[in-house]
Every structure is written in C-alpha cells, then in structure tokens.
Motif scaffolding. Structure first.
Motif, PDB file in Angstrom:
ATOM      1  N   SER A   1       7.309   3.429  -3.917  1.00 44.85           N
ATOM      2  CA  SER A   1       7.300   1.965  -3.960  1.00 44.85           C
ATOM      3  C   SER A   1       8.469   1.454  -3.139  1.00 44.85           C
ATOM      4  O   SER A   1       9.597   1.942  -3.277  1.00 44.85           O
ATOM      5  N   ILE A   2       8.192   0.480  -2.304  1.00 38.85           N
ATOM      6  CA  ILE A   2       9.204  -0.091  -1.420  1.00 38.85           C
ATOM      7  C   ILE A   2       9.496  -1.516  -1.878  1.00 38.85           C
ATOM      8  O   ILE A   2       8.588  -2.300  -2.103  1.00 38.85           O
ATOM      9  N   ARG A   3      10.760  -1.836  -2.005  1.00 39.30           N
ATOM     10  CA  ARG A   3      11.145  -3.174  -2.469  1.00 39.30           C
ATOM     11  C   ARG A   3      12.063  -3.896  -1.500  1.00 39.30           C
ATOM     12  O   ARG A   3      12.671  -4.898  -1.829  1.00 39.30           O
ATOM     13  N   SER A   4      12.156  -3.375  -0.301  1.00 43.72           N
ATOM     14  CA  SER A   4      12.935  -4.011   0.757  1.00 43.72           C
ATOM     15  C   SER A   4      12.144  -3.834   2.052  1.00 43.72           C
ATOM     16  O   SER A   4      12.046  -2.720   2.575  1.00 43.72           O
ATOM     17  N   PHE A   5      11.558  -4.920   2.517  1.00 46.55           N
ATOM     18  CA  PHE A   5      10.657  -4.842   3.659  1.00 46.55           C
ATOM     19  C   PHE A   5      11.311  -5.314   4.948  1.00 46.55           C
ATOM     20  O   PHE A   5      12.181  -6.183   4.930  1.00 46.55           O
ATOM     21  N   LYS A   6      10.848  -4.765   6.060  1.00 46.72           N
ATOM     22  CA  LYS A   6      11.272  -5.222   7.379  1.00 46.72           C
ATOM     23  C   LYS A   6      10.591  -6.554   7.662  1.00 46.72           C
ATOM     24  O   LYS A   6       9.500  -6.811   7.169  1.00 46.72           O
ATOM     25  N   MET A   7      11.212  -7.362   8.470  1.00 46.44           N
ATOM     26  CA  MET A   7      10.630  -8.651   8.829  1.00 46.44           C
ATOM     27  C   MET A   7       9.693  -8.487  10.025  1.00 46.44           C
ATOM     28  O   MET A   7       9.923  -9.036  11.085  1.00 46.44           O
ATOM     29  N   GLU A   8       8.656  -7.681   9.847  1.00 40.92           N
ATOM     30  CA  GLU A   8       7.677  -7.424  10.895  1.00 40.92           C
ATOM     31  C   GLU A   8       6.290  -7.770  10.376  1.00 40.92           C
ATOM     32  O   GLU A   8       5.967  -7.491   9.222  1.00 40.92           O
ATOM     33  N   ARG A   9       5.480  -8.333  11.251  1.00 39.45           N
ATOM     34  CA  ARG A   9       4.092  -8.609  10.888  1.00 39.45           C
ATOM     35  C   ARG A   9       3.321  -7.288  10.822  1.00 39.45           C
ATOM     36  O   ARG A   9       3.622  -6.349  11.550  1.00 39.45           O
ATOM     37  N   ILE A  10       2.341  -7.259   9.955  1.00 42.89           N
ATOM     38  CA  ILE A  10       1.456  -6.104   9.881  1.00 42.89           C
ATOM     39  C   ILE A  10       0.319  -6.344  10.870  1.00 42.89           C
ATOM     40  O   ILE A  10      -0.270  -7.426  10.896  1.00 42.89           O
ATOM     41  N   LYS A  11       0.029  -5.335  11.673  1.00 44.61           N
ATOM     42  CA  LYS A  11      -1.068  -5.459  12.628  1.00 44.61           C
ATOM     43  C   LYS A  11      -2.376  -5.690  11.868  1.00 44.61           C
ATOM     44  O   LYS A  11      -2.626  -5.053  10.842  1.00 44.61           O
ATOM     45  N   ARG A  12      -3.190  -6.580  12.405  1.00 44.64           N
ATOM     46  CA  ARG A  12      -4.475  -6.886  11.770  1.00 44.64           C
ATOM     47  C   ARG A  12      -5.313  -5.618  11.583  1.00 44.64           C
ATOM     48  O   ARG A  12      -5.925  -5.417  10.530  1.00 44.64           O
ATOM     49  N   ALA A  13      -5.334  -4.745  12.578  1.00 47.99           N
ATOM     50  CA  ALA A  13      -6.112  -3.505  12.476  1.00 47.99           C
ATOM     51  C   ALA A  13      -5.611  -2.638  11.324  1.00 47.99           C
ATOM     52  O   ALA A  13      -6.418  -2.017  10.619  1.00 47.99           O
ATOM     53  N   ASP A  14      -4.289  -2.598  11.123  1.00 44.90           N
ATOM     54  CA  ASP A  14      -3.733  -1.819  10.014  1.00 44.90           C
ATOM     55  C   ASP A  14      -4.131  -2.440   8.675  1.00 44.90           C
ATOM     56  O   ASP A  14      -4.523  -1.721   7.747  1.00 44.90           O
ATOM     57  N   LEU A  15      -4.028  -3.761   8.566  1.00 43.70           N
ATOM     58  CA  LEU A  15      -4.404  -4.435   7.325  1.00 43.70           C
ATOM     59  C   LEU A  15      -5.892  -4.216   7.029  1.00 43.70           C
ATOM     60  O   LEU A  15      -6.271  -3.964   5.884  1.00 43.70           O
ATOM     61  N   GLU A  16      -6.709  -4.262   8.049  1.00 41.38           N
ATOM     62  CA  GLU A  16      -8.142  -4.017   7.856  1.00 41.38           C
ATOM     63  C   GLU A  16      -8.411  -2.589   7.385  1.00 41.38           C
ATOM     64  O   GLU A  16      -9.272  -2.365   6.522  1.00 41.38           O
ATOM     65  N   GLN A  17      -7.666  -1.617   7.911  1.00 39.05           N
ATOM     66  CA  GLN A  17      -7.821  -0.229   7.451  1.00 39.05           C
ATOM     67  C   GLN A  17      -7.410  -0.087   5.988  1.00 39.05           C
ATOM     68  O   GLN A  17      -8.064   0.625   5.218  1.00 39.05           O
ATOM     69  N   ILE A  18      -6.334  -0.768   5.618  1.00 38.52           N
ATOM     70  CA  ILE A  18      -5.866  -0.727   4.227  1.00 38.52           C
ATOM     71  C   ILE A  18      -6.924  -1.325   3.297  1.00 38.52           C
ATOM     72  O   ILE A  18      -7.232  -0.765   2.232  1.00 38.52           O
ATOM     73  N   LEU A  19      -7.504  -2.445   3.693  1.00 38.04           N
ATOM     74  CA  LEU A  19      -8.547  -3.074   2.879  1.00 38.04           C
ATOM     75  C   LEU A  19      -9.815  -2.219   2.829  1.00 38.04           C
ATOM     76  O   LEU A  19     -10.486  -2.162   1.798  1.00 38.04           O
ATOM     77  N   GLN A  20     -10.123  -1.554   3.920  1.00 40.20           N
ATOM     78  CA  GLN A  20     -11.281  -0.651   3.936  1.00 40.20           C
ATOM     79  C   GLN A  20     -11.053   0.502   2.966  1.00 40.20           C
ATOM     80  O   GLN A  20     -11.975   0.908   2.248  1.00 40.20           O
ATOM     81  N   ALA A  21      -9.848   1.026   2.933  1.00 32.70           N
ATOM     82  CA  ALA A  21      -9.527   2.099   1.988  1.00 32.70           C
ATOM     83  C   ALA A  21      -9.701   1.611   0.553  1.00 32.70           C
ATOM     84  O   ALA A  21     -10.215   2.341  -0.303  1.00 32.70           O
ATOM     85  N   ALA A  22      -9.295   0.374   0.283  1.00 26.31           N
ATOM     86  CA  ALA A  22      -9.477  -0.200  -1.053  1.00 26.31           C
ATOM     87  C   ALA A  22     -10.953  -0.267  -1.412  1.00 26.31           C
ATOM     88  O   ALA A  22     -11.354   0.095  -2.521  1.00 26.31           O
ATOM     89  N   ALA A  23     -11.763  -0.722  -0.466  1.00 26.00           N
ATOM     90  CA  ALA A  23     -13.195  -0.868  -0.716  1.00 26.00           C
ATOM     91  C   ALA A  23     -13.892   0.471  -0.917  1.00 26.00           C
ATOM     92  O   ALA A  23     -14.994   0.515  -1.475  1.00 26.00           O
ATOM     93  N   CYS A  24     -13.267   1.556  -0.506  1.00 25.85           N
ATOM     94  CA  CYS A  24     -13.848   2.892  -0.664  1.00 25.85           C
ATOM     95  C   CYS A  24     -13.431   3.570  -1.963  1.00 25.85           C
ATOM     96  O   CYS A  24     -13.807   4.721  -2.218  1.00 25.85           O
ATOM     97  N   ALA A  25     -12.678   2.875  -2.791  1.00 24.43           N
ATOM     98  CA  ALA A  25     -12.231   3.450  -4.060  1.00 24.43           C
ATOM     99  C   ALA A  25     -13.411   3.595  -5.021  1.00 24.43           C
ATOM    100  O   ALA A  25     -14.412   2.880  -4.905  1.00 24.43           O
ATOM    101  N   PRO A  26     -13.285   4.495  -5.983  1.00 20.43           N
ATOM    102  CA  PRO A  26     -14.338   4.604  -6.990  1.00 20.43           C
ATOM    103  C   PRO A  26     -14.342   3.367  -7.885  1.00 20.43           C
ATOM    104  O   PRO A  26     -13.308   2.725  -8.085  1.00 20.43           O
ATOM    105  N   SER A  27     -15.515   3.031  -8.383  1.00 15.54           N
ATOM    106  CA  SER A  27     -15.630   1.922  -9.331  1.00 15.54           C
ATOM    107  C   SER A  27     -16.698   2.268 -10.361  1.00 15.54           C
ATOM    108  O   SER A  27     -17.617   3.042 -10.072  1.00 15.54           O
ATOM    109  N   GLY A  28     -16.559   1.708 -11.554  1.00 13.93           N
ATOM    110  CA  GLY A  28     -17.495   1.978 -12.633  1.00 13.93           C
ATOM    111  C   GLY A  28     -18.931   1.716 -12.205  1.00 13.93           C
ATOM    112  O   GLY A  28     -19.260   0.610 -11.771  1.00 13.93           O
ATOM    113  N   MET A  29     -19.767   2.748 -12.301  1.00 14.96           N
ATOM    114  CA  MET A  29     -21.178   2.689 -11.923  1.00 14.96           C
ATOM    115  C   MET A  29     -21.365   2.227 -10.473  1.00 14.96           C
ATOM    116  O   MET A  29     -22.396   1.685 -10.117  1.00 14.96           O
ATOM    117  N   ASN A  30     -20.316   2.390  -9.665  1.00 15.37           N
ATOM    118  CA  ASN A  30     -20.321   2.009  -8.249  1.00 15.37           C
ATOM    119  C   ASN A  30     -20.684   0.533  -8.047  1.00 15.37           C
ATOM    120  O   ASN A  30     -21.266   0.155  -7.042  1.00 15.37           O
TER     121      ASN A  30
END
Length: 118
Positions: free
Chosen positions: A13-42
């Motif tokens: 866990s990181i609690r001190s962040f750099k003042m840099e924007r996150i690339k849109r492509a990186d944020l989209e990959q992170i969200l895609q990973a979230a959407a691929c998580a298991p869920s109850g009864m899918n």
C-alpha cells in the motif's frame, strides 16, 4: 520466482504519491483487470468510477473530511481515484468488489503505479 507470484508478494500500500498523471491506457488496463475479477455466479454487478480530475478529487475529499470529521483529509493526494460500487441487492457485492479491487492493486503494481485501499 513466478512473475505473478512475485507481483503478489511485492505489492504494498502506497500513501505518498508522485504528482504525475496516470496514462489513460494504464488506467484502462487497471479497470480491465478489475472487470476480470471473479464475482458471485459471474453476475458482475459492480461498477467502477474513475476520477482523474483533481478538483473533483478535492471536492470529494472535502465532503469526506466534513462527514467523517477528519481534518485535512485528502486521500493522500492521488492522481486518480477509482470508486467501486455495486447493486444493493447483490448478495455478494462486497466480496465481488473486494476481488475487483485486489485485481486493480495488482495490475497497478505490475504497471509501476502505487495504490492503497481507502
């Protein structure tokens, strides 16, 4: 050590962040990973709301500061926030969101981006 296991055991866990924007492509990959998580009864009843606008993040932090009476609350000044939500009627909504969040944290770490569960 296996690359996936290495990613899991080195994530922190990181609690001190750099003042840099996150690339849109990186944020989209992170969200895609979230959407691929298991869920109850899918059912995948979750929703992810990414906020990158710094003024909106400050406004949200101010609301939380007031509601929770936490002086100077600021989410540790991140470049982005991802809010997870789920249907109230979802039997496993909390667990599903927790799985999705873990996927986000691991994806962010794999991309060299720090994260923290708040």
């Amino acid at each position: 050590m296996n690359e996936v296991i290495q990613n899991i055991v080195t994530r922190r866990s990181i609690r001190s962040f750099k003042m840099e924007r996150i690339k849109r492509a990186d944020l989209e990959q992170i969200l895609q990973a979230a959407a691929c998580a298991p869920s109850g009864m899918n059912r995948q009843t979750w929703q992810f709301t990414a906020i990158t606008n710094q003024e909106k993040i400050k406004e949200l932090a101010a609301l939380i500061e007031k509601k929770l009476q936490r002086p100077n609350y600021n989410f540790y000044k991140p470049a982005a926030i991802v809010l997870t939500s789920n249907e109230r009627s979802s039997k496993w909504g909390r667990e599903d969101n927790a799985c999705a969040m873990e996927n986000m944290f691991l994806a962010a770490h794999a991309l060299g981006i720090g994260s923290v569960w708040i």
